[in-house]
Enzyme design. Sequence first.
Site, PDB file in Angstrom:
ATOM      1  N   HIS A 202       0.810  -1.215   0.000  1.00 34.95           N
ATOM      2  CA  HIS A 202       0.000   0.000   0.000  1.00 34.95           C
ATOM      3  C   HIS A 202       0.842   1.264   0.000  1.00 34.95           C
ATOM      4  O   HIS A 202       0.429   2.302  -0.486  1.00 34.95           O
ATOM      5  CB  HIS A 202      -1.037  -0.041   1.124  1.00 34.95           C
ATOM      6  N   GLU A 445     -11.000 -10.995  -4.929  1.00 35.46           N
ATOM      7  CA  GLU A 445      -9.564 -10.931  -4.621  1.00 35.46           C
ATOM      8  C   GLU A 445      -9.072 -12.137  -3.829  1.00 35.46           C
ATOM      9  O   GLU A 445      -7.915 -12.198  -3.438  1.00 35.46           O
ATOM     10  CB  GLU A 445      -9.206  -9.611  -3.933  1.00 35.46           C
ATOM     11  N   ASP A 469      -4.502  -8.401  -4.354  1.00 35.30           N
ATOM     12  CA  ASP A 469      -4.699  -9.473  -3.383  1.00 35.30           C
ATOM     13  C   ASP A 469      -4.896 -10.825  -4.068  1.00 35.30           C
ATOM     14  O   ASP A 469      -4.466 -11.849  -3.551  1.00 35.30           O
ATOM     15  CB  ASP A 469      -5.894  -9.161  -2.472  1.00 35.30           C
ATOM     16  N   CYS A 516      -9.630  -3.368 -10.562  1.00 32.35           N
ATOM     17  CA  CYS A 516      -9.201  -2.147  -9.868  1.00 32.35           C
ATOM     18  C   CYS A 516      -7.858  -2.350  -9.170  1.00 32.35           C
ATOM     19  O   CYS A 516      -7.394  -1.477  -8.449  1.00 32.35           O
ATOM     20  CB  CYS A 516     -10.263  -1.676  -8.880  1.00 32.35           C
TER      21      CYS A 516
HETATM   22  C1  PEP Z   1      -6.539  -5.251  -4.787  1.00 29.61           C
HETATM   23  O1  PEP Z   1      -6.363  -6.078  -3.894  1.00 29.61           O
HETATM   24  O2  PEP Z   1      -6.227  -5.444  -5.976  1.00 29.61           O
HETATM   25  C2  PEP Z   1      -7.145  -3.948  -4.478  1.00 29.61           C
HETATM   26  C3  PEP Z   1      -7.495  -3.121  -5.428  1.00 29.61           C
HETATM   27  O3  PEP Z   1      -7.299  -3.598  -3.171  1.00 29.61           O
HETATM   28  P1  PEP Z   1      -6.091  -3.153  -2.230  1.00 29.61           P
HETATM   29  O4  PEP Z   1      -4.891  -2.939  -3.116  1.00 29.61           O
HETATM   30  O5  PEP Z   1      -6.475  -1.916  -1.539  1.00 29.61           O
HETATM   31  O6  PEP Z   1      -5.942  -4.323  -1.332  1.00 29.61           O
HETATM   32 MG    MG Z   2      -7.297  -5.818  -1.972  1.00 33.34          MG
END
Ligand code: PEP
Ligand code: MG
Length: 585
Positions: A202, A445, A469, A516
Amino acid sequence: MAFSLHGISVTNGIAIGRALRIAPSTLDVSHHLIPETGIAAEQQRLLDAFEIVRQELKNLKVSLPSGSPEEMGAFLDVHAMILSDPILTETPLELIRDQRYNAEWALAHQLDNLLNQFAEIQDDYLRERAVDIKQVVERVMKVLHHGEDHQTFASFCATVSDSRKLSELIVVAHDIAPPDMMRFKELQFGGFVTDLGGKTSHTAIVARSLDIPAAVGVRKASDLIKQDDWIIIDADRGVVIVDPSDLVLDEYRHLQNQRKLEKKKLFRLKHTPTLTLDGVAIDLMANVEMPDDAPAALDSGAVGIGLFRSEFLFMNRQGRLPDEEEQYWAYRKTVEAMKGLPVTIRTIDIGADKPLDGGQSASDAVSPMGLRAIRWSLSEPDMFLTQLRAILRASAYGQMRILIPMLAHAQEVDQTLELIAEAKKQLEDRCQAFDPNIRVGAMIEVPAAALALSIFIKRLDFISIGTNDLIQYTLAIDRADNAVAHLYDPYHPAVLRLIASVIAQAKRAGVPVSICGEMAGELDMTKILLGMGLTDFSMHFNQILSIKKEILRSDISKLRSAVQELLELDEAHEQLELIEKIKTL
Ligand code: PEP
Ligand code: MG
């Protein structure tokens, strides 16, 4: 002497500047055992640091300019009082004696204990005093660090006032927690380098939203780079050049100017409709972390927000979560800023590398497979209902959608839908407006969700593939751990086949599907995803225009069969050859 370090590329561009070494938090301290013979000296070192801070606070109080607000003096008194409380020294002195911890470690350990105890306190005011304890300990830590050209991120942010010079500085840190990264949004640094981190950690994701050159996973960078060293970050390659020669500096300055020109040119595409060569319309949406990101998302030509990571509203709160009113205004501000375009609020996805409190220690962090995301929300129904009511109330002001993270079980969907119905009922009872037909979607995910997709398609209005994920769980590698970063492989046949199958099943069922995860903003992936039939992408807004450029020169009718062929390959070298061919189609 010049040398280069290699890490992981997480953003693009070139940064040139002086190194600014920063410790991410007070708890990022060296941990070592001291010899038996050094116990007394180490205890004295701790006591001396306390004494120096006591003196510092006294001096600060005396030198307060006349007319300073009364609170300033009171604030210093509170800190002096905390500093004198034996609770801060007794246990650390024992830890040094009995466990032979170094002073920093012993103090950080006691701070952790105290913060945990404070987190349990019901009274808001008292609970928030944890911040004061932390600040006092930070001061002591700083003195203990004395001699090292190192400052904590928090103390640095607190003292920065002239943002104009920041663009010439490159932050070098062992790690930067996502909540700390959020503060970068206000401070425009030239770039940053960290020892830790993976491509989809993140920290890297937030860095991407800042659109500054960065390299993560550059092991030992914070040891090898000294304060004020000249540094070049070649972010495309994840390479850091330390102390470069004049010749190399000139070359990179030239490249940097070229990049700026290219970026300007790209901006001309903002109003161009996103159509492939064979006329297929593609939706490019934005991923955001805060309401203030919405104008930038619009400016990049995004046709909506495909992912609002709402958990960022909950971080850095020292345990006090945002209430319904605060959340409602944040969501409403976002949906109003998007002027009728859709906004997808993902419900809180806390845990793993996104702890609720930035100061949480590693041992407190929830594992990526623990009680996080929807699991945590369902275990805290009051908190979840508060968030749902806030989203629903904001839905009266635009096109809002709810997205649920990390679903794996049918009962999780059912419980979530029941809570949404309950939140609606509560608002009706209060006579508050909301969109009764708000659409609810699932993030796909977890491999179980991808494999048993019908569970989700049946119950929900849309799905969005969280590839970050999905890759982490499919390949069983912690996405934030750079020790396994080399195994994070979006091209792994299992990953590609899972994604393709989710897209195909959703399309067959007539359920909207998007991606996403970071993959949506990867240029190397664009044609592959188009070939799989993907038409909805959501990515950081600053990636939208370059992905649009790639889409404008893609022909899906040519990509389909090549991508089908790719999905059948097992061997990396065969894949590589075909991927190169796909890029030219
Ligand atoms: C993902 O897991 O691809 C996602 C978009 O959520 P995050 O990156 O916030 O876990
Ligand atoms: Mg995620």
